[in-house]
Design an enzyme around this catalytic site. Structure first.
Site, mmCIF file in Angstrom:
data_model
loop_
_atom_site.group_PDB
_atom_site.id
_atom_site.type_symbol
_atom_site.label_atom_id
_atom_site.label_comp_id
_atom_site.label_asym_id
_atom_site.label_seq_id
_atom_site.Cartn_x
_atom_site.Cartn_y
_atom_site.Cartn_z
ATOM 1 N N ILE A 88 97.441 90.540 53.562
ATOM 2 C CA ILE A 88 98.552 89.631 53.248
ATOM 3 C C ILE A 88 97.937 88.269 52.964
ATOM 4 O O ILE A 88 97.197 87.730 53.795
ATOM 5 C CB ILE A 88 99.619 89.588 54.363
ATOM 6 C CG1 ILE A 88 100.785 88.676 53.960
ATOM 7 C CG2 ILE A 88 99.045 89.210 55.705
ATOM 8 C CD1 ILE A 88 102.020 88.825 54.854
ATOM 9 N N VAL A 90 98.319 84.406 50.770
ATOM 10 C CA VAL A 90 99.026 83.399 49.972
ATOM 11 C C VAL A 90 97.972 82.426 49.448
ATOM 12 O O VAL A 90 97.013 82.087 50.163
ATOM 13 C CB VAL A 90 100.075 82.667 50.841
ATOM 14 C CG1 VAL A 90 100.624 81.429 50.138
ATOM 15 C CG2 VAL A 90 101.214 83.627 51.203
ATOM 16 N N GLU A 122 94.493 94.708 61.525
ATOM 17 C CA GLU A 122 93.281 94.102 62.083
ATOM 18 C C GLU A 122 93.146 92.690 61.519
ATOM 19 O O GLU A 122 93.497 92.452 60.361
ATOM 20 C CB GLU A 122 92.004 94.872 61.711
ATOM 21 C CG GLU A 122 91.837 96.200 62.379
ATOM 22 C CD GLU A 122 92.348 97.344 61.520
ATOM 23 O OE1 GLU A 122 92.674 97.107 60.342
ATOM 24 O OE2 GLU A 122 92.407 98.478 62.040
ATOM 25 N N ASN A 127 89.976 84.245 63.060
ATOM 26 C CA ASN A 127 91.131 83.831 62.247
ATOM 27 C C ASN A 127 92.334 83.575 63.161
ATOM 28 O O ASN A 127 93.324 84.300 63.159
ATOM 29 C CB ASN A 127 91.446 84.898 61.190
ATOM 30 C CG ASN A 127 92.421 84.395 60.130
ATOM 31 O OD1 ASN A 127 93.013 83.317 60.273
ATOM 32 N ND2 ASN A 127 92.595 85.167 59.076
ATOM 33 N N TYR A 134 100.975 85.981 63.156
ATOM 34 C CA TYR A 134 101.345 87.359 63.507
ATOM 35 C C TYR A 134 102.080 87.390 64.851
ATOM 36 O O TYR A 134 103.059 88.118 65.018
ATOM 37 C CB TYR A 134 100.110 88.253 63.556
ATOM 38 C CG TYR A 134 99.434 88.479 62.226
ATOM 39 C CD1 TYR A 134 100.165 88.694 61.067
ATOM 40 C CD2 TYR A 134 98.046 88.500 62.127
ATOM 41 C CE1 TYR A 134 99.537 88.902 59.842
ATOM 42 C CE2 TYR A 134 97.414 88.715 60.911
ATOM 43 C CZ TYR A 134 98.161 88.912 59.780
ATOM 44 O OH TYR A 134 97.539 89.124 58.580
#
Ligand SMILES: CC(C)(COP(=O)(O)OP(=O)(O)OC[C@H]1O[C@@H](n2cnc3c(N)ncnc32)[C@H](O)[C@@H]1OP(=O)(O)O)[C@@H](O)C(=O)NCCC(=O)NCCS
Length: 166
Positions: A88, A90, A122, A127, A134
């Protein structure tokens, strides 16, 4: 600090509300733009082959554009009663403006359609920004995979495994 303020004033913003930007399936013809965006966001990006393989395997892959410009994408895989969020992303300049939420809401609508009762992913241990997002979306840490990611100079980095019951 004042430099940051000046930069944020000049940072590109979305012309429309994120929810007004349409998602559509990723196509082979998107891959030039997808790979470029991927390389701009990640130090260890997916390759063109990774995306091509995902499309060939029939993974769920969607892009969001503003006019003709690619702003982001998501790739997920349906399994038996579960979904695996694989990517995912952006565009760096457009992060923090709600596009991730657009991609996430799309996934939340898609996952039950393929029978998923849970979703997992994962994420690199370093990060922490993505992990916070999340968690905000309801994921919990459920495990780790040692030395899962390449980290440059022959090093490896652990993955944090996160899961969410839908
Ligand atoms: C992760 C990513 C896709 C999120 O997209 P985004 O457009 O920046 O996210 P949004 O602006 O839609 O914000 C997402 C949500 O997280 C929340 N959020 C943002 N930062 C947060 C933080 N530090 N703590 C808690 N919540 C946070 C926002 O308030 C928003 O909440 P909402 O969905 O309830 O509206 C994007 O930041 C990105 O591409 N990051 C780099 C690539 C990456 O790390 N991808 C994940 C790899 S595993």
């Amino acid at each position: 600090m004042s430099d940051n303020g000046a930069m944020s004033a000049l940072a590109p913003t979305l012309k429309k509300a994120p929810s007004a930007l349409a998602l559509r399936p990723m196509r082979a013809s998107d891959l030039d733009a997808v790979v470029l965006l991927e390389q701009q966001v990640y130090p260890h990006p997916w390759t063109r082959g990774n995306f091509a393989d995902a499309l060939a395997a029939g993974y769920h892959a969607q892009c969001v554009h503003q006019d003709t410009e690619l702003c982001g994408y998501v790739v997920a895989m349906a399994g038996v009663e579960e979904a695996h969020l694989l990517n995912i992303t952006v565009a760096r300049a457009l992060q923090g403006q709600g596009l991730g939420r657009v991609l996430w809401q799309h996934l939340c609508a898609w996952a039950p359609q393929v029978g998923a009762q849970c979703m997992w992913l994962e994420v690199r241990r370093s990060n922490v920004a993505a992990q916070a997002i999340y968690k905000h979306w309801g994921f919990e840490t459920v495990g780790e995979r040692k030395n899962y990611y390449p980290a440059g100079r022959g090093q490896r980095e652990d993955a944090v495994v996160m899961g969410l019951t839908l």
